[in-house]
Every structure is written in C-alpha cells, then in structure tokens.
Scaffold this active site. Structure first.
Site, short mmCIF file in Angstrom:
data_model
loop_
_atom_site.label_atom_id
_atom_site.label_comp_id
_atom_site.label_asym_id
_atom_site.label_seq_id
_atom_site.Cartn_x
_atom_site.Cartn_y
_atom_site.Cartn_z
N HIS A 11 -7.41 -5.31 -1.20
CA HIS A 11 -6.19 -4.51 -1.15
C HIS A 11 -5.10 -5.20 -0.35
O HIS A 11 -3.98 -4.69 -0.26
CB HIS A 11 -6.52 -3.14 -0.52
CG HIS A 11 -5.39 -2.16 -0.57
ND1 HIS A 11 -4.77 -1.79 -1.75
CD2 HIS A 11 -4.77 -1.48 0.42
CE1 HIS A 11 -3.81 -0.92 -1.47
NE2 HIS A 11 -3.79 -0.71 -0.17
N SER A 52 0.84 -1.19 0.00
CA SER A 52 0.00 0.00 0.00
C SER A 52 0.88 1.26 0.00
O SER A 52 1.78 1.37 -0.83
CB SER A 52 -0.92 -0.06 1.23
OG SER A 52 -1.96 0.84 1.11
N ASP A 107 -9.26 -4.06 -6.72
CA ASP A 107 -8.77 -3.32 -5.56
C ASP A 107 -9.26 -1.88 -5.68
O ASP A 107 -8.83 -1.15 -6.57
CB ASP A 107 -7.23 -3.39 -5.54
CG ASP A 107 -6.64 -2.65 -4.35
OD1 ASP A 107 -7.39 -1.97 -3.63
OD2 ASP A 107 -5.41 -2.78 -4.15
#
Lengths: 251, 405
Positions: free
Chosen positions: A226, A76, A198
């Site tokens: 995610h 991320s 995502d």
C-alpha cells in the site's frame, strides 16, 4: 506540489519521493492534525469526524501559503481528502495524484471495497493492542511539541505512532467513509497510482476511481503493498513525472 | 561459568553438538520467517509451521506474511508495520493476529529486521513470531481495567460538579434594595469538590442571611461537611436571631458529627431599615469582610474561633450598617492567600481593589476574582469564593422578594 500523508504515519512517508521534485516545484509537506509533529491540542473530534475537516485543512494551507496551481499528491486516505478539497475549491488545483485511493473501504451492494464492518473493529483492536505500552513510554516524546525541534530525531523514530485516541478516531473516520459520489464532481486532471497487490486499495477500487472521475488516468505500478512511496520510490516518482509532463498538453 | 570434569563435561559437549545450526533454526522457541522485501515468504522454521498449522508448500513462495494476518491486522501491517520497517530497518513488539490454517486466530508478537545490500537496497526481511495468547488476554484485561478506570474517573468528576452545584448556588437570589453578586472558582482544574461554600437566604420579611464558609480539605468527605454546615446554618438562622448563636449551633453539630473536619464561617444577618441595612456579623475563624464606604475600604468584625474544634468557641455578634452606596465584601482565604512564587496576594491589595471597584456588586465580585487570578497567572491554588453586597442608590421599581429557600 502539496504532499499529504495517509492514515498511520506522517509526512516522512514522502521522504524518498518529495525531494525528487524539489528542483522543479515548490514542495509543501505537512502532518495532518493528530499525526506526526502536529499540534495535538488542535485536534477537535467534531471537526475531524469526517474527511471534510481534513479537506478544509488542505484548503487552509493553500490559502495561508497562497498556493495556486497546486499539484496535490495524496496517499491512501489523503487521496480522497484531496478529492474533497478539489471539489470545494477546484480553481486552486492544477492536478491530483492519488496514490492508492479508495472512496469506500467497506463492501456495499455491488461495490467491493475489500473490507467488512467487522474488519474495521478488528483494526481498532489491533491499534489498541499496539498502543498498550505507548502512553507512558512514548507520550512525552510525541505529544506534539512544535516548540522543541531538537526532538526531531526521536519523532522520526516514532513516526508511525500517535496519540491512541486520535489514531482510533482517525481509523474509524477513514475506514467508514464513503465518498464515492464526490469522485464524478472533480474535473481536475488526475493520476491514479495503483499498486499491484494492495489489500487496502485493490486494483478494482483504483479502476472504479478512475472510471468515476471525468479526467482521471490510472497507472498500475509493479510495486506491491500500500506504500509505493516507500517501497518503490523510483517507480512512483517516474509515474508522477510522466503524468506531470503530459498535463500541459491536456489542459 | 566453568564446566567440571567427567559426566558434566560429557553432557556439555553432547548438548553443544546436538544444538547445531539447523536445530537452532528449525526448533527455535519462536516462529522464524524470512520474506522478500514485499513480504513473500521464502523460508520458515518448524516452529512457525507448528504455530500456524500451515504446511511448508502452502506458504513458501506462495503467500506474503500479511496474507496470514486478520483483516484489521493487514491494514495495520500496511499502514504502520511495513512503513516502520522500511524507514527504520526494524519493527519491534508489534501485536498482530495470525489466522491459522484451521481458521483460528493466534495472537502473536512480532519482531522484524530488514536487511539491505551494500547499495542500501532491501534484500530480505527476517521476522520472529512469538505466541502471545496469554499475554494478549492479560493485556485485554488491562485495557478493560483502564477503560473502567477512565469511566469511573469521568463519573467521579461529573459527581463532583453536580455536588458542587448544590453547595454553590449559581446565582444568588434577588433581594429588594440589596445588590448581591457572587463568584466561585475551584482550585486547579476544578475536577475535585472544593470546601468553599456560600449561601444567601431569607429568614423573615425584610430579613436575609448571607453565609460564606470554608471547610478544611477537599473531596467527598469535605462536601459532606459542607452540606451539613449549610443546612445546619439555614435551620439555626431561623430560630436564632443572633448569628453568633447560629454559629454555636453549627459548632455543636460538627463536634457531634463523626467527621474530624472543621470550618471557618462568616455569617451576616441583614435587616432593611432607614437608609440602607442594619447588619449583624459573626465570624467563626473566618477572614474579616471588607466594608467599603466613600471609596474607603476597611476590615470589619471580630475574629472568632474556628467552628468544629472547641466545645466553647469564642463567638460574638458585631453590629454594623450598610448605608446607601456602601458595599460589603465577603470572601474565603483563597483570596488573601492567593500565591505567586511564594508571595501572597494579601489583605492590602484586596482592600485597594475593593475600594477602587465599580459601583455595583457584580463588578466588585468580578474585579476581585479577576485580580486574584491574574496574581496567580490564572490558576487558582486554592478555592476562591467571593460574595459582594451593596445597598444601591434608589433606582425605582424593585421586584417582589422571592420565597425563602
């Protein structure tokens, strides 16, 4: 291998993936300052007012532990933190593994990040709502007590929780960042691990990252969401292994 | 509980039969939702469709639960909710906004459990969804109230600091042939206005007044009395050459003031003359100052009555001299009464530090404050104020006195 967690949780995000590499690599895990069991007193709003502060921390860890040929695995927002760290000190890194990267979350002219500014305010409200009951009940457990390892179990229980102000600031910094220009400056073999569905980092963004980076390849996982490191650890591990096995041929 | 006979029993059985498993599910008092581990909706009850305004065929097998959330909620879901559920098997009381079919937002509270098969592989997520519209409004109110409270607190702290600065001059004025230094340390974290004050001002050519005092209590009430004490003494010192008379005037002012507060004050009037300074000292219930001469420290002055308590306080003037090279140390009770696990810092230790302190006022004031703080492990239990005066050895040029005030 240096594993960096993203916004929301802590190094526990890697608990299904990192151990798989422990036989072949030295594994380094850490919590970003402000997250998990980090020392909250080290949180400095100025230093962490952009992702650069976090990138500096990554380099500090590398220097302190004398790490070379680092395989940086960032999830991320930490994917971009790794890009920034590699931009500053390219010699330190052998390769980058970017899990669900996004250099900019907010849509701009001709660029689709997936979110509007108002959506980020919406996230901040969601954070606030979910922290309402936090302060009194959770604070004593979480307030960064590196001196109290016996709290470990409870801290794992609360691994997605952190100080509300820190979380809000980190969310703001993360989701308003724009590091698109940094991508082309990082000439390190890079794997982009892209999930299939995502909302935070759509496929088009993963492709953008791959196109901008001189030595990036993208692997699209079947995993959705995610956090493939949690939802699809086998697939995630296999993709990273395959990439690492290819690297010697590339370099 | 027991159920009786007749109608009551009949009603009990009817209700039991009517509330079958299907009814329990479809008409449960909360939305009920089952999804695959990645969130795709496989089943939902009537209550959920009623809450969200969607039809079964629009959701089942088509959308994921996260798709029904607001954009910010989706991020929260991906970064907090889903990881939490995956790691711990449950997530409770998560506040989210569902975007209804008509585009309206519905604040909900959500509980989920993740079921796993015998190998530990996730199989299904079950989620209960509660309408939290009113609760969320109430929470927003709470949040706003909390923010207002935090702002007020910040304002109050700022005000306290501003007020404090008017009561404690950051640097004493420059006085020709007199070396003056002061230190002040509020109790605790310094967010409250303390009751200690000091003041140094000129009353005539070559004549100066030094005041140090301690108003009982803290906070704004005490600050009001501190301000009153400070300006009353400034005015009184101009028309009373006797410090005891000035203290008497302050005593009268405090007695006529509505406040119940009293204070202790040491007031010193200095006149330059001969080799050093002649001084008149009056004490109103205040700790006796320390006079240091040739490395010998001794207490001076006659203790008098507290100021603001008795209509006829016992106050007297005490004459002394501050010769070249001698020092005088005024302080508040935060010094001798500095505490460390029940033991007091004490006058003896103060006399020793004062006698040993270096050759200028600043060093002496600094040494005393540092030592008292060290005794208390760095945290002052009470306000500490220190004013050190020294008649310096001749050092050549001196500045013109600044105007009084």
């Amino acid at each position: 291998m240096l594993f960096a967690h993203g916004f929301g949780c802590d190094q526990n995000m890697w608990r299904y993936v990192a151990p798989r590499f422990a036989d072949d690599y030295r594994i380094v895990l850490f919590d970003h300052v402000g997250a998990g069991r980090s020392d909250l007193t080290a949180y400095d709003r100025d230093r962490y007012s952009s992702l650069n502060g976090y990138a500096e921390d990554v380099l500090e860890i590398c220097r302190a532990l004398d790490l070379d040929d680092v395989i940086f695995v960032g999830h991320s927002v930490s994917a971009m933190i790794g890009v920034l760290a590699a931009e500053r000190d390219p010699g330190r890194f052998a390769s980058l593994v970017l899990v669900g990267p996004s250099p900019r979350y907010i849509n701009a002219d001709g660029y689709v990040g997936g979110f509007e500014v108002a959506d980020i305010d919406d996230l901040l409200r969601a954070l606030e709502s979910n922290y309402l009951g936090w302060s009194a009940a959770m604070a004593p457990v979480i307030m960064g007590r590196p001196d109290r390892p016996e709290l470990g179990e409870e801290l794992t229980e609360s691994f997605c929780r952190t100080d509300p102000e820190v979380a809000s600031h980190f969310a703001q910094v993360t989701f308003t960042s724009d590091n698109r220009d940094d991508l082309s400056r990082v000439d390190v073999p890079t794997l982009v691990l892209q999930c299939s569905d995502d909302v935070i980092a759509p496929v088009s963004v993963g492709r953008f990252v791959t196109d901008q980076m001189p030595r990036a390849t993208m692997v699209q996982l079947e995993a959705t969401g995610h956090c493939p490191n949690l939802s699809a650890p086998d697939e995630t591990t296999a993709a990273i292994e395959a990439f690492l096995n290819r690297i010697p041929a590339q370099t | 509980m027991t159920v009786g006979q007749g109608d009551a029993l009949e009603g009990f059985i009817d209700a039991l039969l009517d509330d079958n498993a299907g009814q329990l599910y479809e008409r449960a008092p909360c939305g009920y939702l089952s999804t695959t581990p990645d969130g795709t909706i496989i089943k939902a009850n009537q209550t959920f469709f009623a809450l969200t305004g969607y039809r079964r065929e629009e959701l089942v097998g088509r959308l994921r639960f996260a798709d029904l959330l607001s954009p910010g909620g989706q991020i929260y879901h991906e970064t907090h909710y889903a990881p939490l559920l995956r790691m711990h098997g449950t997530a409770r009381e998560i506040a989210l906004d569902v975007v209804r079919a008509d585009g309206e937002r519905l604040p909900v509270l959500v509980n989920s459990v993740l079921e796993r098969d015998e190998h530990g592989h996730p199989t299904v997520i079950r989620t209960a969804v509660f309408d939290a519209t009113q609760r969320r409004e109430y929470e927003r109110e709470l949040l706003r109230a909390k923010q207002r409270a935090e702002e007020s607190e910040a304002n109050a702290t700022r005000l306290a600091h501003t007020l404090q600065q008017t009561l404690i001059p950051p640097t004493p004025p420059v006085i020709p042939h007199l070396d003056v230094a002061a230190r002040y340390r509020p109790a605790g974290d310094g967010t409250e206005v303390g009751g200690d004050f000091y003041d140094v001002f000129q009353v005539d050519h070559g004549e100066w007044v030094v005041v140090i005092g301690d108003v009982c209590g803290k906070g704004v009430d005490a600050a009001v009395v501190t301000a009153l004490a400070r300006h009353t003494l400034r005015a009184a010192a101009l028309h009373h050459s006797s410090p005891a008379s000035a203290l008497k005037e302050l005593n009268d002012a405090l007695l006529t003031n509505e406040s119940e507060r009293f204070c202790t004050v040491a007031i010193l009037r200095l006149r330059e003359g001969g080799d050093g300074w002649r001084a008149t000292l009056a004490l109103g219930g205040h700790p006796r100052p320390v006079h240091v001469s040739d490395g010998q420290a001794a207490l001076v002055g006659t203790p008098g009555s507290l100021i603001g308590v008795l209509p006829e306080p016992e106050l007297s003037d005490h004459e002394l001299r501050l010769e070249i090279g001698e020092s005088l140390l005024l302080y508040t009770d935060g010094v001798p009464e500095g505490r460390d696990n029940g033991s007091f810092y004490g006058i003896d230790r103060l006399l020793r530090i004062a006698a040993e302190a270096g050759s200028d006022a600043d060093e002496m004031a600094g040494a005393v404050l540092d030592d008292v703080l060290a005794f208390q492990e760095g945290v002052a239990r009470d306000d500490i104020a220190v004013v050190a005066l020294r008649a310096p050895r001749l050092s050549g040029a001196t500045a013109e006195p600044p105007p009084a005030g």
